[in-house]
Design an enzyme around this catalytic site. Structure first.
Site, short mmCIF file in Angstrom:
data_model
loop_
_atom_site.label_atom_id
_atom_site.label_comp_id
_atom_site.label_asym_id
_atom_site.label_seq_id
_atom_site.Cartn_x
_atom_site.Cartn_y
_atom_site.Cartn_z
N LEU A 204 0.86 -1.19 0.00
CA LEU A 204 0.00 0.00 0.00
C LEU A 204 0.89 1.22 0.00
CD1 LEU A 204 -2.59 -0.31 2.92
CD2 LEU A 204 -3.08 -0.29 0.47
N HIS A 205 0.76 2.09 -0.97
CA HIS A 205 1.55 3.31 -0.88
C HIS A 205 0.96 4.48 -1.66
CE1 HIS A 205 2.88 1.98 -4.82
NE2 HIS A 205 3.24 3.22 -5.04
N ARG A 206 -0.09 4.25 -2.44
CA ARG A 206 -0.60 5.33 -3.30
C ARG A 206 -1.14 6.48 -2.47
NH1 ARG A 206 0.45 5.12 -8.29
NH2 ARG A 206 0.89 2.98 -8.74
#
Ligand code: UD1
Length: 371
Positions: A204-206
């Site tokens: 998860l990084h957006r």
């Protein structure tokens, strides 16, 4: 004189650029590798150079983090004199990060031909900074190399002439094909104590997922839910770690194994034998497609529809109930059956270099003879 100036800046650039650098050098073209420094942590940058056999960049711009405007502007200001000094026959940019757009813009204004690798992808979600970068970069580029037919259609719809566009396949998959056996030998699932049984990998990084606390808490609830079905490994991007400090990390603590960001080979070895991947990454949707690992994309859209139509990817959004039930369906064997898209065969970079050789004869010849 230099034939190709290749730009890298952030983690997903390295595996896309590596085969291009290696194929260019094999074919006798000289390459200047420029690292903007958008990513600077060892775990997001240095380890990739070691894992991928990339040469040390000749130029480090060292721009670091900042708002979009600051980061993009700093890259442009630092890149311009290096571009003029190196004076290449062409500039190669890959992907859709801020470094990609910043360097393409500088090069186009200085009348250097820009080659954009991974052109034409569209999520049609203008809130994504990457969508802005992709669109603009494609319109600045003289040579647009695409990974799938839908990208060619997007470019045609935007009025980009067909003769600038070449469907070559996927250089990130070139790297995967080259590295997957070595990656598996590292036995990373055993080292993380999930080997020998089904496990999931999550990333998860957006910005649109992790910067909004409401969306982020839905996603942590989803991962906690999936971790009740099977062990989940979550290598955590620094941006996400910062947002999760405190409550979010405690919520995940029970069933989710949180690690620092992994290097390329460790991560590929982990994903290759996963039962399931949950991610908001673009590249990982493609890597799971090539590996035949079912992927649940934690977003409302994808710029890589071929991974859904041909591959084993499902776009599930951010609703925890939907995500957990999609994961359960995969565990029960109701997974989407995929195949590998056309030309994702490990030879895309060679096609790009062949095409550049044919398209840039004059510029390359001039650069090589130093005239
Ligand atoms: C960038 C790309 C994204 C890509 C992602 C892969 C853009 C707009 N986004 O997002 O498309 O999927 O890389 O990781 O270019 N940070 C560190 N160490 C680093 C780099 C960043 O701690 O080495 C932290 C900083 O707090 C920084 C934040 O992460 O402000 C965001 O970094 P940035 O490069 O702006 O964007 P990413 O989220 O990494």
């Amino acid at each position: 004189m230099t034939d190709l100036l290749v730009v890298v800046g952030a983690r997903p650039n390295f595996m896309k650029a590596a085969p291009i650098v290696l194929a260019a050098e094999r074919s006798g073209l000289s390459v200047a590798l420029v690292h903007t420094g958008q990513h600077y942590d060892a775990g997001l940058s240095r380890v990739f150079f070691q894992d991928l056999g990339l040469p040390e960049p000749g130029v480090q711009l060292g721009v670091g983090s900042g708002s979009h405007a600051k980061q993009t502007a700093r890259i442009m200001v630092a890149f311009e004199p290096e571009l003029l000094r190196i004076d290449p026959a062409a500039v190669v940019v890959v992907g859709d990060v801020n470094s990609t757009l910043a360097c393409a813009l500088v090069a186009a204004k200085e009348h250097y031909p820009v080659a954009h690798v991974e052109a034409g992808l569209r999520s049609f979600d203008e809130r994504m900074p990457e969508e802005v970068n992709r669109r603009l970069c494609d319109h600045l580029a003289r040579y647009l190399y695409t990974t799938s037919g839908d990208a060619n259609e997007n470019l045609r719809r935007e009025g980009i002439p067909d003769d600038r566009v070449a469907f070559v396949g996927n250089t990130m998959i070139d790297t995967l094909v080259r590295c997957v056996d070595v990656a598996r030998e590292r036995r990373i699932p055993d080292r993380l104590a999930v080997g020998g049984r089904p496990y999931a990998v999550a990333t998860l990084h957006r910005a649109e997922n992790v910067d909004d606390p409401v969306v982020l808490s839905r996603l942590t609830a989803a991962l906690a839910g999936v971790s009740r079905l099977l062990p989940v490994v979550l290598p955590l991007h620094p941006r996400t770690r910062r947002r999760l400090e405190g409550h979010g990390l405690r919520e995940l603590a029970n069933g989710v194994t949180i690690t620092t960001p992994l290097g390329y080979l460790d991560f590929l070895g982990l994903v290759a034998d996963a039962k399931l991947v949950l991610t908001d990454s673009g590249g990982l949707q493609e890597e799971t497609t090539a590996l035949g690992v079912p992927c649940l994309t934690l977003r409302e859209s994808t710029e890589r529809p071929v991974t859904v139509t041909v591959g084993s990817n499902t776009v599930v959004g951010t609703d925890p109930v939907r995500i957990v039930s999609a994961a359960a369906a995969i565990l029960e064997g109701r997974e989407p059956q995929g195949s590998v898209p056309q030309l994702w065969d490990g030879h895309a970079a060679e096609r790009i270099i062949e095409h550049l050789h044919a398209s840039l004869p004059v510029e390359v010849e001039l650069a090589r003879t130093g005239s």
